[in-house]
Design a protein around this motif. Structure first.
Motif, short mmCIF file in Angstrom:
data_model
loop_
_atom_site.label_atom_id
_atom_site.label_comp_id
_atom_site.label_asym_id
_atom_site.label_seq_id
_atom_site.Cartn_x
_atom_site.Cartn_y
_atom_site.Cartn_z
N GLN A 134 0.80 -1.23 0.00
CA GLN A 134 0.00 0.00 0.00
C GLN A 134 0.83 1.28 0.00
OE1 GLN A 134 -3.52 0.40 -0.19
NE2 GLN A 134 -3.24 -1.70 -0.90
N PHE A 135 2.03 1.22 0.55
CA PHE A 135 2.89 2.41 0.65
C PHE A 135 4.29 2.10 0.17
CE2 PHE A 135 -0.31 3.34 3.86
CZ PHE A 135 -0.57 4.68 3.64
N ALA A 136 4.93 3.09 -0.37
CA ALA A 136 6.36 3.01 -0.67
C ALA A 136 7.09 3.83 0.39
CB ALA A 136 6.66 3.56 -2.06
N GLY A 137 8.03 3.22 1.09
CA GLY A 137 8.83 3.92 2.09
C GLY A 137 8.27 3.94 3.49
N LEU A 138 7.15 3.29 3.75
CA LEU A 138 6.56 3.28 5.08
C LEU A 138 6.79 1.91 5.70
CD1 LEU A 138 3.19 4.87 6.01
CD2 LEU A 138 3.94 2.77 7.09
N GLU A 139 7.61 1.87 6.76
CA GLU A 139 7.91 0.59 7.40
C GLU A 139 7.71 0.63 8.91
OE1 GLU A 139 11.77 -0.72 6.18
OE2 GLU A 139 11.33 -0.31 4.07
N THR A 140 7.91 1.78 9.53
CA THR A 140 7.86 1.87 10.99
C THR A 140 6.76 2.83 11.43
OG1 THR A 140 9.39 3.74 11.10
CG2 THR A 140 10.37 1.52 11.09
N ARG A 141 6.52 2.86 12.74
CA ARG A 141 5.55 3.82 13.28
C ARG A 141 6.01 5.25 13.00
NH1 ARG A 141 2.15 2.03 18.30
NH2 ARG A 141 2.46 -0.20 18.24
N THR A 142 7.30 5.47 13.11
CA THR A 142 7.81 6.81 12.84
C THR A 142 7.56 7.20 11.39
OG1 THR A 142 9.48 6.53 14.57
CG2 THR A 142 9.87 8.27 12.94
N ASP A 143 7.73 6.26 10.47
CA ASP A 143 7.42 6.54 9.06
C ASP A 143 5.96 6.92 8.89
OD1 ASP A 143 10.02 5.85 8.32
OD2 ASP A 143 9.47 3.80 7.76
N ALA A 144 5.06 6.22 9.58
CA ALA A 144 3.62 6.50 9.46
C ALA A 144 3.28 7.87 10.06
CB ALA A 144 2.81 5.41 10.14
N LEU A 145 3.87 8.20 11.21
CA LEU A 145 3.64 9.50 11.81
C LEU A 145 4.21 10.61 10.92
CD1 LEU A 145 2.51 11.04 14.22
CD2 LEU A 145 4.71 10.71 15.38
N TYR A 146 5.40 10.38 10.39
CA TYR A 146 6.03 11.33 9.47
C TYR A 146 5.14 11.57 8.25
CZ TYR A 146 9.24 12.68 5.70
OH TYR A 146 9.83 13.29 4.62
N TYR A 147 4.62 10.50 7.66
CA TYR A 147 3.75 10.63 6.49
C TYR A 147 2.49 11.42 6.84
CZ TYR A 147 0.69 9.30 2.63
OH TYR A 147 -0.17 9.33 1.55
#
Length: 188
Positions: free
Chosen positions: A106-119
């Motif tokens: 579903q996402f490119a570059g989203l792997e961690t919780r921090t990535d999700a919060l950043y996005y």
């Protein structure tokens, strides 16, 4: 209470809301396997989760109470809007993180919780760097919902600020006219 003394209170409340939201976000038990031997290490996470929920609940209760006492106060309206952004931001970030866990395409570059919060924050800020982006249809739909929410929030924030500034200018103009003895020009 003077105007200078109220600002630290607003900053403290909004900082507390952001802190509780981040604590809640990082302590939500997403994807945990409920095995008995894993619980001693996760107990701290559970306490943080409960603390985050309690803190946000208390802040929401306070915000509603303040709003009911002074519904036209611009500061209270802005504080309430920022609290809503913190809560909804956590919901979107958790949704993105869990969606990526269940459907890694579903996402490119989203792997961690921090990535999700950043996005979530990059989308809220309408920045869109492109390093993390929606690829799948579900992720794109939810991102569009977040964008619409963000635009409504930004529009509401601008309306609150504009109304507050306009009201202050009109009050200052009326006061100046009363002091000078002139009648205010109401033809405009």
């Amino acid at each position: 209470m003077t105007r200078g003394r109220r600002f630290p209170g607003h900053a403290m409340r909004n900082g507390a809301a952001a802190l509780c939201a981040v604590v809640l976000y990082y302590s939500v038990p997403v994807g945990w396997m409920f095995e008995l031997d894993a619980w001693p290490g996760r107990l701290v996470g559970v306490f943080l989760f409960v603390g985050g929920i309690a803190g946000l609940g208390w802040l929401v209760w306070r915000r509603i109470d303040n709003y009911l006492r002074e519904p036209t106060a611009a500061g209270a309206q802005v504080d309430g809007l920022l609290l809503l952004v913190c809560i909804v931001g956590v919901v979107f970030a958790l949704f993105y993180y869990r969606l990526q866990q269940l459907h890694p395409d579903q996402f490119a570059g989203l792997e961690t919780r921090t990535d999700a919060l950043y996005y979530t924050l990059v989308t809220l800020g309408t920045v869109g760097f492109g390093d993390v982006h929606a690829v799948g249809q579900t992720a794109r739909i939810v991102t569009m919902v977040q964008i619409v929410f963000d635009l409504v929030v930004l529009g509401t924030l601008l309306t609150i600020i504009t109304t507050s500034v306009t009201g202050r200018i009109q009050a200052a103009t009326r006061a100046a006219h009363e002091l000078s003895g002139d009648a205010p020009d109401t033809t405009r």
